[in-house]
Structure formats: structure tokens, C-alpha cells
Design an enzyme around this catalytic site. Sequence first.
Site, PDB file in Angstrom:
ATOM      1  N   PHE A 128       0.864  -1.391  -0.015  1.00 17.01           N
ATOM      2  CA  PHE A 128      -0.045  -0.075  -0.008  1.00 17.01           C
ATOM      3  C   PHE A 128       1.063   0.996   0.053  1.00 17.01           C
ATOM      4  O   PHE A 128       1.997   1.277   0.796  1.00 17.01           O
ATOM      5  CB  PHE A 128      -0.844  -0.010   1.231  1.00 17.01           C
ATOM      6  N   ASP A 200       1.995  -4.274   8.852  1.00 19.49           N
ATOM      7  CA  ASP A 200       0.970  -3.645   8.368  1.00 19.49           C
ATOM      8  C   ASP A 200      -0.113  -4.595   8.409  1.00 19.49           C
ATOM      9  O   ASP A 200      -0.264  -5.420   7.418  1.00 19.49           O
ATOM     10  CB  ASP A 200       1.165  -2.863   7.023  1.00 19.49           C
ATOM     11  N   TYR A 225     -10.811   1.496  10.894  1.00 17.24           N
ATOM     12  CA  TYR A 225     -11.919   1.781  10.130  1.00 17.24           C
ATOM     13  C   TYR A 225     -12.342   0.712   9.158  1.00 17.24           C
ATOM     14  O   TYR A 225     -13.419   0.937   8.289  1.00 17.24           O
ATOM     15  CB  TYR A 225     -11.989   3.304   9.543  1.00 17.24           C
ATOM     16  N   LYS A 226     -11.511   0.014   8.806  1.00 21.89           N
ATOM     17  CA  LYS A 226     -11.831  -1.079   7.670  1.00 21.89           C
ATOM     18  C   LYS A 226     -12.640  -2.389   8.370  1.00 21.89           C
ATOM     19  O   LYS A 226     -13.752  -1.967   8.833  1.00 21.89           O
ATOM     20  CB  LYS A 226     -10.576  -1.578   6.991  1.00 21.89           C
ATOM     21  N   ARG A 374     -12.026  -4.597  -6.785  1.00 18.62           N
ATOM     22  CA  ARG A 374     -11.705  -5.577  -5.657  1.00 18.62           C
ATOM     23  C   ARG A 374     -13.124  -5.390  -4.676  1.00 18.62           C
ATOM     24  O   ARG A 374     -13.782  -4.448  -4.705  1.00 18.62           O
ATOM     25  CB  ARG A 374     -10.886  -4.444  -4.797  1.00 18.62           C
TER      26      ARG A 374
END
Length: 415
Positions: A128, A200, A225-226, A374
Site C-alpha cells: 500500500f 501492517d 475503520y476497515k 476489488r
Amino acid sequence: MTGIPDLATVEAMDAADVLRPMRDRFVLPEGLIYLDGNSLGAASSAAYGEIEKAARDEWGQGLIRSWNSAGWFDMPLELGDRIGRLIGAAAGQTVVADTTSINVYKALHAAMGLRPGRNVIVAEGGSFPTDLYVAEGVASTRAGTSILLEGVHAPDIEELIDETVAVVLVNHVNYKSGELRDMAALTKRAHDVGALVVWDLCHTAGALPVELDACNADFAVGCTYKYINGGPGAPAFIYVAERHLAEARQPLSGWWGHARPFAFEQGYAPDAGIRRFQCGTQGILSLRALKGALDIWDDVDMAALRAKSIALTDLFIQLVEAKCAGYGLKLESPRDGTKRGSQVAFAHDNAYEIMQALIERGVIGDFRAPATLRFGFTPLYIGFKDVWQAVEVLEDILRSGAWKDARFAVRAAVT
Ligand SMILES: *Cc1c(COP(=O)(O)O)cnc(C)c1O
């Protein structure tokens, strides 16, 4: 399973699903199939309740007293310990603070400091991007530091890890393909040459169980928040193994990381524990939304979560490949469920337009440049019938060519 599951079969799978009742604890628009919980998790009545209570009673009535009386001051540690259960971290090693990007900075800097004389950071070209941008920032503060990337300087990260390496910075689940790294093996490989690893966990925490302590992990960061469903912009977490805490110094030495913040001393003296990885005052309303989300997680069996996640993603791949064959979709995720996070990626030359058409039809996934569709499958609120229906819509869009309408080619700022 032989043959393609039909509607009755997927309904039976939903009926047998032990996590099915969890869905009722979330607030989701009627008729929408939300396959983007890997970007922003769904709201819950528990989160709403906490925000409301914090705003009305604690802020409105308690005012400044609430730092003590409502436990605001210790909340980053309390919530950190609760996230610890999802990531295999014993208490006292995880704190909720800041953003993942900022926590990568803190962890990377602290890890470099633990390996004086070494000046190589190893990371992955397919990371990322924020992790790489932040690594550049850390390198810019330390003359002579170089960054070596998997996919650029060597095909496999293992080949880059030698005695010159201070830190390996990796995503546990690749944000695009969903491919999983072997945490225990890579950690051991790094430790064998004296290097440290920063994990991560953005696409891991709340998506599948991991065992940081058992894998002998050094540092980890991740978002809430995911998959954890803490709310838009909810604060991130950082984990530092207990054996490193006394020595690990993070660069953002603000007062919340001080051993005695309310002594108002002139010099910085870090707290002895994980509190030292805080910097300044945190957003309490966001922390409270996260607290509500974690109340739900307290009732989740992580083994059941993983089993359902694999079943959902297996089903999606099977149905897409059976029903959408011949339309140019190519699986970008590992086919083996045990090597995959809770998301599935398909490449297509017109991925952006197809995703816009899906969203208009109420199936929300996302597009990742340059050409990836995705789909995230959050086992707490996605069912097997949702998967089945999403593929029906995808098939219809591909067969009819509905995605070719010009309005679907207009790019938005956030994809
Ligand atoms: C989502 C994500 C981030 C986000 O970082 P923020 O600082 O919260 O914007 C970082 N790393 C990975 C791997 C991610 O998937």
C-alpha cells in the site's frame, strides 16, 4: 462442493451460519450489497450509542471532568488491549492513536533506532503506497538510509534480507490481491540476521486472526475503520512487543507519550510502557465509535470468522468463474483460501467502468488502479446469498455491456 451452488443452496448456507445473527447489529441500507468493508466498515447501533453517550452526557454534561470520570484519558490503552485479542497481542502492547500512516512512521523510526549501524529498510514494491511514502520520510531523516523493494531489487523479499537490514516493513495481507504473508516464517527469517519487522495489519485486523505474540512479532500497525468497523477516520493502532518497549523511542515525542504528562516538566521522558507511542490528544468521539464496534467484536469467535471468510470468498470466486466466463475477468487473488485475506480481486481492462455500473446497481466494491475490481467480504454482515446476488448483477452487467455507458467512465476523486 460439486456443480455450481444454486439459490436454495446459498440460502441453506446462510441458515447454517453461526455468525448470521451479527448482521442485525449493523446499520446497512436496505437492498444494498456492501462488498467494501475492507475500505470502510459498516456502522452499528453500538457505535451510534457510544457516540451519542460521549457527546450528550460526557462532553455535554461532564465537560472537562470526563477526562477522568468517563475514562477518556485511558481509552487509547483500554481499546488497544481489546484490539489485542483480535491480533494475538497480550495486554499492554497495543495502543489506539493517530493514523496508520503516522504509526508506520513511529514504528519504523523506533525500529531503526533499535538497530544502530544498520541503514537498510526492506519493503515491497506492491505495498500500500503510504507505507513506502512514509519509509521515504523516515529515510530522509537518517543520512545514508536506503530502501530496497521486493519486485524492484529482487523478486522475493527473502532475498533482500541480510545483515545490513535494520527493518523489514510489510503488509500482512496485500491490499489489492489479498495475498497473505507467512508472519511466523518471515519474522524468523528477519530475526535470523538480526533485523526487525514492522507488520501492517490494515487488511488483517478483523478480517482474520493473527498471533503477533506467538509469531514473535516486533512492531505492528493497522487501521480500525476497515474490517473492525470503527467509523470513517477512526484512529489506528500500534503494537510494540513488550521486549522492545523499554528501548523503543518513537520520534513524535509529544506530551501524551510522556511518563508524567500533567507534571508539565520541561524535558521529554517517555512513559515506560506502550503509552510512549502516543503523541497528543486523541479524538474522543472517534474513539467512542470504535469502542462500540469493539463491543460487537467481544462476541466474535475468530475461528468461526476465518472459516466463514474463506467460504464466502471461495463461493464468490467459484460463481464468478462459472457465470462470468468469457468476459475478460482474471483472478488476481490466491485461489487457495488459506493464502488469502477476506477480499477477492479480479483484473479487467475496464475495471473502473464495471465497478461504477455495479455501484449504480447496488453492489458496492471498489476499483484499484490500474485495472482491479476489488471485493471485500466482511463475515460479520455479508451472507452467502449476498455473494450469489452480487455475481448475478455482475454477470448481467457484463453480458448486457451496460458498463459501456459513457457516464461510468467519469472518474471520481476517491475510488
Ligand atoms: C488502508 C491502508 C492504510 C491507510 O493509512 P491511513 O493512514 O489510515 O490513511 C495504510 N496501509 C495499508 C496497508 C492500508 O490498507
